[in-house]
Design a protein around this motif. Structure first.
Motif, PDB file in Angstrom:
ATOM      1  N   ILE A 104      25.441  11.880 -29.489  1.00 28.93           N
ATOM      2  CA  ILE A 104      24.166  12.786 -28.942  1.00 28.93           C
ATOM      3  C   ILE A 104      24.429  14.083 -29.806  1.00 28.93           C
ATOM      4  N   GLY A 105      23.908  14.205 -31.101  1.00 31.43           N
ATOM      5  CA  GLY A 105      24.121  15.150 -31.995  1.00 31.43           C
ATOM      6  C   GLY A 105      25.373  15.023 -32.487  1.00 31.43           C
ATOM      7  N   SER A 106      25.804  16.166 -33.028  1.00 28.97           N
ATOM      8  CA  SER A 106      27.344  16.167 -33.533  1.00 28.97           C
ATOM      9  C   SER A 106      28.498  16.035 -32.596  1.00 28.97           C
ATOM     10  N   GLU A 107      29.686  15.812 -32.991  1.00 31.16           N
ATOM     11  CA  GLU A 107      30.834  15.715 -32.039  1.00 31.16           C
ATOM     12  C   GLU A 107      30.904  17.059 -31.011  1.00 31.16           C
ATOM     13  N   GLU A 108      30.340  17.995 -31.766  1.00 31.34           N
ATOM     14  CA  GLU A 108      30.739  19.109 -31.018  1.00 31.34           C
ATOM     15  C   GLU A 108      29.742  19.489 -29.864  1.00 31.34           C
ATOM     16  N   ASN A 109      28.711  18.683 -29.789  1.00 28.51           N
ATOM     17  CA  ASN A 109      27.716  18.734 -28.865  1.00 28.51           C
ATOM     18  C   ASN A 109      28.261  18.515 -27.451  1.00 28.51           C
ATOM     19  N   PRO A 110      28.227  19.257 -26.548  1.00 21.62           N
ATOM     20  CA  PRO A 110      28.903  19.013 -25.100  1.00 21.62           C
ATOM     21  C   PRO A 110      28.140  18.031 -24.372  1.00 21.62           C
ATOM     22  N   ALA A 111      27.290  17.520 -24.645  1.00 22.38           N
ATOM     23  CA  ALA A 111      26.429  16.427 -24.013  1.00 22.38           C
ATOM     24  C   ALA A 111      27.204  15.109 -24.296  1.00 22.38           C
ATOM     25  N   ASN A 112      27.833  14.985 -25.335  1.00 24.47           N
ATOM     26  CA  ASN A 112      28.702  13.927 -25.610  1.00 24.47           C
ATOM     27  C   ASN A 112      29.816  13.719 -24.392  1.00 24.47           C
ATOM     28  N   SER A 113      30.121  14.664 -23.869  1.00 21.49           N
ATOM     29  CA  SER A 113      30.908  14.397 -22.717  1.00 21.49           C
ATOM     30  C   SER A 113      30.650  13.370 -21.439  1.00 21.49           C
ATOM     31  N   MET A 114      29.255  13.340 -21.523  1.00 19.90           N
ATOM     32  CA  MET A 114      28.670  12.626 -20.475  1.00 19.90           C
ATOM     33  C   MET A 114      29.284  11.047 -20.866  1.00 19.90           C
ATOM     34  N   TYR A 115      29.701  10.744 -21.956  1.00 15.98           N
ATOM     35  CA  TYR A 115      29.971   9.259 -22.145  1.00 15.98           C
ATOM     36  C   TYR A 115      31.478   9.144 -21.409  1.00 15.98           C
ATOM     37  N   GLY A 116      32.344  10.194 -21.299  1.00 13.88           N
ATOM     38  CA  GLY A 116      33.456  10.357 -20.451  1.00 13.88           C
ATOM     39  C   GLY A 116      33.066   9.525 -18.843  1.00 13.88           C
ATOM     40  N   GLY A 117      32.115   9.855 -18.314  1.00 15.17           N
ATOM     41  CA  GLY A 117      31.408   9.406 -17.262  1.00 15.17           C
ATOM     42  C   GLY A 117      31.301   7.838 -17.298  1.00 15.17           C
ATOM     43  N   VAL A 118      30.673   7.479 -18.408  1.00  9.73           N
ATOM     44  CA  VAL A 118      30.475   5.871 -18.480  1.00  9.73           C
ATOM     45  C   VAL A 118      31.779   5.185 -18.362  1.00  9.73           C
ATOM     46  N   LEU A 119      32.839   5.755 -19.161  1.00  9.70           N
ATOM     47  CA  LEU A 119      34.130   5.098 -19.259  1.00  9.70           C
ATOM     48  C   LEU A 119      34.745   5.336 -17.523  1.00  9.70           C
ATOM     49  N   ALA A 120      34.394   6.334 -17.071  1.00  8.47           N
ATOM     50  CA  ALA A 120      35.234   6.630 -15.686  1.00  8.47           C
ATOM     51  C   ALA A 120      34.381   5.666 -14.731  1.00  8.47           C
ATOM     52  N   VAL A 121      33.184   5.123 -14.932  1.00  7.74           N
ATOM     53  CA  VAL A 121      32.473   4.393 -13.919  1.00  7.74           C
ATOM     54  C   VAL A 121      33.141   2.958 -14.089  1.00  7.74           C
ATOM     55  N   GLY A 122      33.428   2.521 -15.332  1.00  6.12           N
ATOM     56  CA  GLY A 122      34.173   1.367 -15.514  1.00  6.12           C
ATOM     57  C   GLY A 122      35.583   1.339 -15.279  1.00  6.12           C
ATOM     58  N   LEU A 123      36.310   2.358 -15.317  1.00  5.60           N
ATOM     59  CA  LEU A 123      37.512   2.461 -14.880  1.00  5.60           C
ATOM     60  C   LEU A 123      37.492   2.472 -13.610  1.00  5.60           C
ATOM     61  N   ILE A 124      37.004   3.305 -12.874  1.00  4.20           N
ATOM     62  CA  ILE A 124      37.178   3.321 -11.430  1.00  4.20           C
ATOM     63  C   ILE A 124      36.498   1.952 -10.794  1.00  4.20           C
ATOM     64  N   GLY A 125      35.408   1.343 -11.161  1.00  3.09           N
ATOM     65  CA  GLY A 125      35.037   0.110 -10.900  1.00  3.09           C
ATOM     66  C   GLY A 125      36.077  -1.077 -10.880  1.00  3.09           C
ATOM     67  N   ALA A 126      36.727  -0.984 -12.014  1.00  3.41           N
ATOM     68  CA  ALA A 126      37.837  -1.767 -12.303  1.00  3.41           C
ATOM     69  C   ALA A 126      38.899  -1.859 -11.461  1.00  3.41           C
ATOM     70  N   ILE A 127      39.447  -0.480 -10.876  1.00  3.07           N
ATOM     71  CA  ILE A 127      40.202  -0.289  -9.892  1.00  3.07           C
ATOM     72  C   ILE A 127      39.801  -0.705  -8.639  1.00  3.07           C
ATOM     73  N   ILE A 128      38.536  -0.352  -8.293  1.00  2.00           N
ATOM     74  CA  ILE A 128      38.100  -0.803  -6.955  1.00  2.00           C
ATOM     75  C   ILE A 128      38.190  -2.371  -6.638  1.00  2.00           C
ATOM     76  N   ALA A 129      37.810  -3.021  -7.890  1.00  2.00           N
ATOM     77  CA  ALA A 129      37.697  -4.373  -7.927  1.00  2.00           C
ATOM     78  C   ALA A 129      38.960  -5.136  -8.105  1.00  2.00           C
ATOM     79  N   ARG A 130      40.100  -4.295  -8.238  1.00  2.00           N
ATOM     80  CA  ARG A 130      41.491  -4.729  -8.279  1.00  2.00           C
ATOM     81  C   ARG A 130      41.423  -5.706  -9.534  1.00  2.00           C
ATOM     82  N   PHE A 131      40.750  -5.705 -10.513  1.00  2.00           N
ATOM     83  CA  PHE A 131      40.537  -6.305 -11.520  1.00  2.00           C
ATOM     84  C   PHE A 131      40.269  -7.952 -11.435  1.00  2.00           C
ATOM     85  N   GLN A 132      39.766  -8.348 -10.158  1.00  2.00           N
ATOM     86  CA  GLN A 132      39.296  -9.673 -10.113  1.00  2.00           C
ATOM     87  C   GLN A 132      38.039  -9.838 -10.693  1.00  2.00           C
ATOM     88  N   PRO A 133      37.583 -10.985 -11.256  1.00  2.00           N
ATOM     89  CA  PRO A 133      36.592 -11.182 -12.190  1.00  2.00           C
ATOM     90  C   PRO A 133      35.502 -11.045 -11.519  1.00  2.00           C
TER      91      PRO A 133
END
Length: 193
Positions: A104-133
């Motif tokens: 979103i814009g340049s690398e300095e744009n603070p809006a890009n930090s929202m993508y950290g939330g995308v990765l957090a959703v995946g990581l937290i979901g994986a932990i909750i799923a206990r990595f089961q398929p």
């Protein structure tokens, strides 16, 4: 008499050698990718990486390859491994693009930090799923939804238009989700027989 255990052992050893060669190839490709910016710096002045850039990129490669290595050692299911590979590729590319030029814009744009939330959703979901398929399939689908949500927020807030990149990442997350679901079906089928 010789076809029993000896034959089975040979098959297992061949599979082990192939897996070992595949893992070596993954680490070799990672090393090659790390050297590409160094090569580019010799050819053009537009690429100007410092030691910190190489350290961050190298850390990302080690993290992605190490995580894949752990997943590969934890299961023989090739579909599960492929699902992990696709998810790791999506995460790697997302972080790399965001750090290098921003989505979103340049690398300095603070809006890009929202993508950290995308990765957090995946990581937290994986932990909750206990990595089961089966649960990993849901976690990757939720990650795709989070990715799409960031694009909608950016569009509504007038921060930029990221439809093509969003579609690319959503496709990767959903591909991973589908592979995890397939791995769950394969596991259930193997348990029945």
């Amino acid at each position: 008499m010789h076809g029993g255990k000896a034959g089975a052992g040979t098959t297992e050893n061949d599979g082990g050698r192939r897996e070992g060669a595949f893992r070596i190839a993954i680490w070799g490709i990672a090393a090659f990718v790390l050297l590409l910016p160094l090569l580019a710096m010799q050819l053009t002045e537009e690429v100007a990486w410092g030691l910190a850039d190489f350290a961050i990129f190298g850390g990302m490669l080690v993290g992605a390859c190490g995580t894949y290595e752990l997943a590969a050692r934890s299961t023989r299911n090739r579909t599960y491994r492929a699902a992990v590979g696709v998810a790791l590729a999506a995460a790697f590319i997302l972080v790399w693009m965001n750090l290098a030029v921003g989505i979103i814009g340049s690398e300095e744009n603070p809006a890009n930090s929202m993508y950290g939330g995308v990765l957090a959703v995946g990581l937290i979901g994986a932990i909750i799923a206990r990595f089961q398929p089966q649960g990993m399939g849901r976690a990757m689908a939720a990650t795709a939804l989070a990715q799409a949500s960031v694009a909608v927020i950016a569009l509504i807030a007038g921060l930029g238009y990221t439809l093509i990149l969003t579609a690319f990442f959503v496709a990767l997350w959903l591909t991973s989700a589908g592979l995890f679901r397939r791995a769950a079906r394969e596991r259930a089928h193997a348990g029945v027989h």
